[in-house]
Write a protein that holds these residues in place. Structure first.
Motif, PDB file in Angstrom:
ATOM      1  N   TYR A 148      62.402   7.000  12.439  1.00 42.60           N
ATOM      2  CA  TYR A 148      61.922   8.057  12.182  1.00 42.60           C
ATOM      3  C   TYR A 148      62.770   9.399  12.815  1.00 42.60           C
ATOM      4  O   TYR A 148      62.878  10.317  12.034  1.00 42.60           O
ATOM      5  N   GLY A 149      63.353   9.178  13.603  1.00 39.99           N
ATOM      6  CA  GLY A 149      64.163  10.356  14.359  1.00 39.99           C
ATOM      7  C   GLY A 149      65.347  10.486  13.569  1.00 39.99           C
ATOM      8  O   GLY A 149      65.777  11.673  13.411  1.00 39.99           O
ATOM      9  N   VAL A 150      65.764   9.427  12.780  1.00 36.08           N
ATOM     10  CA  VAL A 150      67.196   9.592  12.147  1.00 36.08           C
ATOM     11  C   VAL A 150      66.990  10.180  10.805  1.00 36.08           C
ATOM     12  O   VAL A 150      67.658  11.291  10.310  1.00 36.08           O
ATOM     13  N   ILE A 151      65.660  10.014  10.297  1.00 38.29           N
ATOM     14  CA  ILE A 151      65.442  10.597   8.947  1.00 38.29           C
ATOM     15  C   ILE A 151      64.624  11.973   9.105  1.00 38.29           C
ATOM     16  O   ILE A 151      64.113  12.813   8.024  1.00 38.29           O
ATOM     17  N   GLY A 152      64.215  12.579  10.337  1.00 39.82           N
ATOM     18  CA  GLY A 152      63.519  13.537  10.796  1.00 39.82           C
ATOM     19  C   GLY A 152      62.231  13.745  10.529  1.00 39.82           C
ATOM     20  O   GLY A 152      61.696  14.798  10.629  1.00 39.82           O
ATOM     21  N   LEU A 153      61.563  12.631  10.736  1.00 36.01           N
ATOM     22  CA  LEU A 153      60.274  12.505  11.023  1.00 36.01           C
ATOM     23  C   LEU A 153      59.722  12.634  12.254  1.00 36.01           C
ATOM     24  O   LEU A 153      60.182  12.134  13.279  1.00 36.01           O
ATOM     25  N   PRO A 154      58.407  13.523  12.429  1.00 43.53           N
ATOM     26  CA  PRO A 154      58.097  13.646  13.984  1.00 43.53           C
ATOM     27  C   PRO A 154      57.629  12.167  14.604  1.00 43.53           C
ATOM     28  O   PRO A 154      57.197  11.199  13.768  1.00 43.53           O
ATOM     29  N   SER A 155      58.276  12.019  15.752  1.00 43.48           N
ATOM     30  CA  SER A 155      58.091  10.864  16.722  1.00 43.48           C
ATOM     31  C   SER A 155      58.040  11.002  17.951  1.00 43.48           C
ATOM     32  O   SER A 155      58.903  11.860  18.470  1.00 43.48           O
ATOM     33  N   PRO A 156      57.430  10.208  18.858  1.00 44.78           N
ATOM     34  CA  PRO A 156      57.551  10.715  20.207  1.00 44.78           C
ATOM     35  C   PRO A 156      59.077  10.251  20.887  1.00 44.78           C
ATOM     36  O   PRO A 156      59.547   9.375  20.367  1.00 44.78           O
ATOM     37  N   SER A 157      59.816  11.128  21.268  1.00 41.93           N
ATOM     38  CA  SER A 157      61.129  10.945  21.563  1.00 41.93           C
ATOM     39  C   SER A 157      61.343  10.850  23.118  1.00 41.93           C
ATOM     40  O   SER A 157      60.748  11.520  23.880  1.00 41.93           O
ATOM     41  N   SER A 158      62.465  10.270  23.549  1.00 41.56           N
ATOM     42  CA  SER A 158      62.882  10.012  24.812  1.00 41.56           C
ATOM     43  C   SER A 158      63.917  11.026  25.002  1.00 41.56           C
ATOM     44  O   SER A 158      64.824  11.514  24.257  1.00 41.56           O
ATOM     45  N   GLU A 159      63.819  11.733  26.273  1.00 36.82           N
ATOM     46  CA  GLU A 159      64.656  12.929  26.511  1.00 36.82           C
ATOM     47  C   GLU A 159      65.852  12.379  26.949  1.00 36.82           C
ATOM     48  O   GLU A 159      65.942  11.443  27.758  1.00 36.82           O
ATOM     49  N   GLU A 160      66.912  13.041  26.512  1.00 38.56           N
ATOM     50  CA  GLU A 160      68.215  12.577  26.690  1.00 38.56           C
ATOM     51  C   GLU A 160      68.724  13.259  27.997  1.00 38.56           C
ATOM     52  O   GLU A 160      68.607  14.349  28.296  1.00 38.56           O
ATOM     53  N   LYS A 161      69.380  12.607  28.655  1.00 36.44           N
ATOM     54  CA  LYS A 161      69.520  13.044  30.167  1.00 36.44           C
ATOM     55  C   LYS A 161      71.183  13.263  30.099  1.00 36.44           C
ATOM     56  O   LYS A 161      72.054  12.558  29.655  1.00 36.44           O
ATOM     57  N   ARG A 162      71.393  14.352  30.903  1.00 37.85           N
ATOM     58  CA  ARG A 162      72.809  14.602  31.276  1.00 37.85           C
ATOM     59  C   ARG A 162      73.251  14.897  32.578  1.00 37.85           C
ATOM     60  O   ARG A 162      72.150  15.707  33.209  1.00 37.85           O
ATOM     61  N   TYR A 163      74.307  14.590  32.863  1.00 32.42           N
ATOM     62  CA  TYR A 163      74.640  14.807  34.539  1.00 32.42           C
ATOM     63  C   TYR A 163      76.194  15.423  34.379  1.00 32.42           C
ATOM     64  O   TYR A 163      76.929  14.619  33.428  1.00 32.42           O
ATOM     65  N   ILE A 164      76.594  16.193  35.351  1.00 28.36           N
ATOM     66  CA  ILE A 164      77.896  16.467  35.546  1.00 28.36           C
ATOM     67  C   ILE A 164      78.638  15.639  36.628  1.00 28.36           C
ATOM     68  O   ILE A 164      77.923  15.305  37.614  1.00 28.36           O
ATOM     69  N   VAL A 165      79.624  15.167  36.114  1.00 28.89           N
ATOM     70  CA  VAL A 165      80.441  14.175  36.844  1.00 28.89           C
ATOM     71  C   VAL A 165      81.562  14.879  37.712  1.00 28.89           C
ATOM     72  O   VAL A 165      82.432  15.578  37.174  1.00 28.89           O
ATOM     73  N   SER A 166      81.561  14.769  39.164  1.00 27.08           N
ATOM     74  CA  SER A 166      82.520  15.542  39.855  1.00 27.08           C
ATOM     75  C   SER A 166      83.969  14.765  39.766  1.00 27.08           C
ATOM     76  O   SER A 166      85.021  15.276  39.615  1.00 27.08           O
ATOM     77  N   GLU A 167      83.965  13.432  39.768  1.00 24.68           N
ATOM     78  CA  GLU A 167      84.978  12.678  39.711  1.00 24.68           C
ATOM     79  C   GLU A 167      84.802  11.289  39.289  1.00 24.68           C
ATOM     80  O   GLU A 167      83.571  10.640  39.359  1.00 24.68           O
ATOM     81  N   PRO A 274      83.639  20.631  32.485  1.00 29.95           N
ATOM     82  CA  PRO A 274      83.471  19.577  33.395  1.00 29.95           C
ATOM     83  C   PRO A 274      83.348  18.340  32.333  1.00 29.95           C
ATOM     84  O   PRO A 274      83.256  18.407  31.223  1.00 29.95           O
ATOM     85  N   ILE A 275      83.112  17.399  33.271  1.00 30.34           N
ATOM     86  CA  ILE A 275      82.862  16.014  32.732  1.00 30.34           C
ATOM     87  C   ILE A 275      81.312  15.850  32.886  1.00 30.34           C
ATOM     88  O   ILE A 275      80.879  15.801  33.711  1.00 30.34           O
ATOM     89  N   VAL A 276      80.685  15.422  31.674  1.00 28.73           N
ATOM     90  CA  VAL A 276      79.480  15.415  31.425  1.00 28.73           C
ATOM     91  C   VAL A 276      79.086  14.001  30.820  1.00 28.73           C
ATOM     92  O   VAL A 276      79.547  13.402  29.813  1.00 28.73           O
ATOM     93  N   LEU A 277      78.026  13.314  31.666  1.00 29.92           N
ATOM     94  CA  LEU A 277      77.755  12.157  31.235  1.00 29.92           C
ATOM     95  C   LEU A 277      76.481  12.013  30.529  1.00 29.92           C
ATOM     96  O   LEU A 277      75.398  12.906  30.913  1.00 29.92           O
ATOM     97  N   GLU A 278      76.209  11.623  29.336  1.00 26.95           N
ATOM     98  CA  GLU A 278      74.940  11.686  28.576  1.00 26.95           C
ATOM     99  C   GLU A 278      74.619  10.237  28.398  1.00 26.95           C
ATOM    100  O   GLU A 278      75.209   9.194  28.191  1.00 26.95           O
ATOM    101  N   TYR A 279      73.128   9.999  28.316  1.00 30.35           N
ATOM    102  CA  TYR A 279      72.371   8.643  27.809  1.00 30.35           C
ATOM    103  C   TYR A 279      70.894   8.873  27.616  1.00 30.35           C
ATOM    104  O   TYR A 279      70.416  10.032  27.868  1.00 30.35           O
TER     105      TYR A 279
END
Length: 279
Positions: A148-167, A274-279
């Protein structure tokens, strides 16, 4: 029995399997192009799966012999990849060879092939891992939600998390990764949409993507639609670059850990870091 095959033998065998896979995909794509209604093509297998059954040397031999690039086999052919983790990893009580005559792997070998298959697809811009943390019905629903997400239909989505990595210290030897160079260009748009194009470079090949992000609706839903485009279309769209924006250049490092798909972003320009970690 392929155990006695040389690297050359394996390369020939897997190249023929990939060609058969591409022929089938091309047939269905041609048929879909003739439909007057929207069509979704879902394939049980993909070209990169063959890499799981080859040594790295055999894989390189095959790519050289056929003149193939990873970007063509992995990125340009597929809009999204959904990896359903084998039941042998996390749902062992349901793993059996009794209901599938073609399945002969022990749970241990199934887990190994599952891991190697997943690694073959690391680097795809739209890879989703569906594990066995819920019931089988929930697993299927997670696949449907992803589509659904790939083709653009509404669906419950998981929040993408982002963190700044210092080292980042020494990289663990047991965690394999792929590195890809990405350029992001924002396009001029006066309709309230955010449009951008991406150029992804790896192993001498390039993949191009067009992306549209809609404004938030009344319930804060945002739809992002992406599609692969040709190099010629990318060049043409580049002329519509927003004059008030700057092209972002970065290197991404993609890897998996504990059934999650992670991306480390190393920004190069217009500002380094900065370096950013996403998942």
């Amino acid at each position: 029995n392929t155990y006695s095959f040389t690297d050359d033998n394996v390369s020939v065998l897997q190249s023929q399997i990939i060609k058969a896979q591409m022929d089938l995909e091309d047939v269905f794509n041609t048929l879909a192009s003739q439909s007057t209604r929207p069509v979704i093509i879902i394939s049980d297998r993909g070209c990169m799966d063959s890499k799981a059954y080859m040594s790295e040397h055999s894989w390189e031999i095959m790519l050289d012999a056929e003149g193939w690039k990873v970007s063509d086999l992995r990125d340009n052919r597929y809009d999204a990849v959904v990896h359903m983790v084998t039941a042998a990893s996390g749902a062992e009580q349901f793993y059996t060879t009794q209901n599938n005559a073609a399945r002969s792997s022990t749970p241990e070998r199934a887990r190994l092939l599952d891991s190697k298959t997943l690694y073959s697809w690391i680097g795809h811009r739209n890879l989703t891992i569906i594990d066995n943390s819920g019931t089988f019905d929930e697993k299927i629903q997670n696949v449907i939600k992803t589509i659904y997400g790939v083709i653009g239909l509404p669906s419950p989505s998981s929040e993408e998390k982002r963190y700044i990595v210092s080292e980042i210290g020494d990289w663990p030897e047991d965690i394999k990764y792929e590195e890809i160079e990405i350029e992001t260009t924002f396009l001029f748009n006066d309709q309230g949409y955010e449009t951008r194009i991406y150029k992804r470079k790896q192993f001498g090949g390039s993949n191009y993507t067009y992306s549209v992000k809609t404004p938030e609706d009344d319930i804060n839903n945002v739809v992002i639609l992406e599609r692969n485009i040709s190099g010629r279309e990318y060049s043409s769209l580049s002329k519509q670059k927003d004059p008030n924006s700057m092209t972002i250049r970065k290197t991404i490092r993609c890897f998996t850990h504990n059934k999650h798909y992670y991306t480390l972003n190393y920004f190069k320009s217009p500002i380094k870091g900065p370096i950013v970690l996403e998942y």
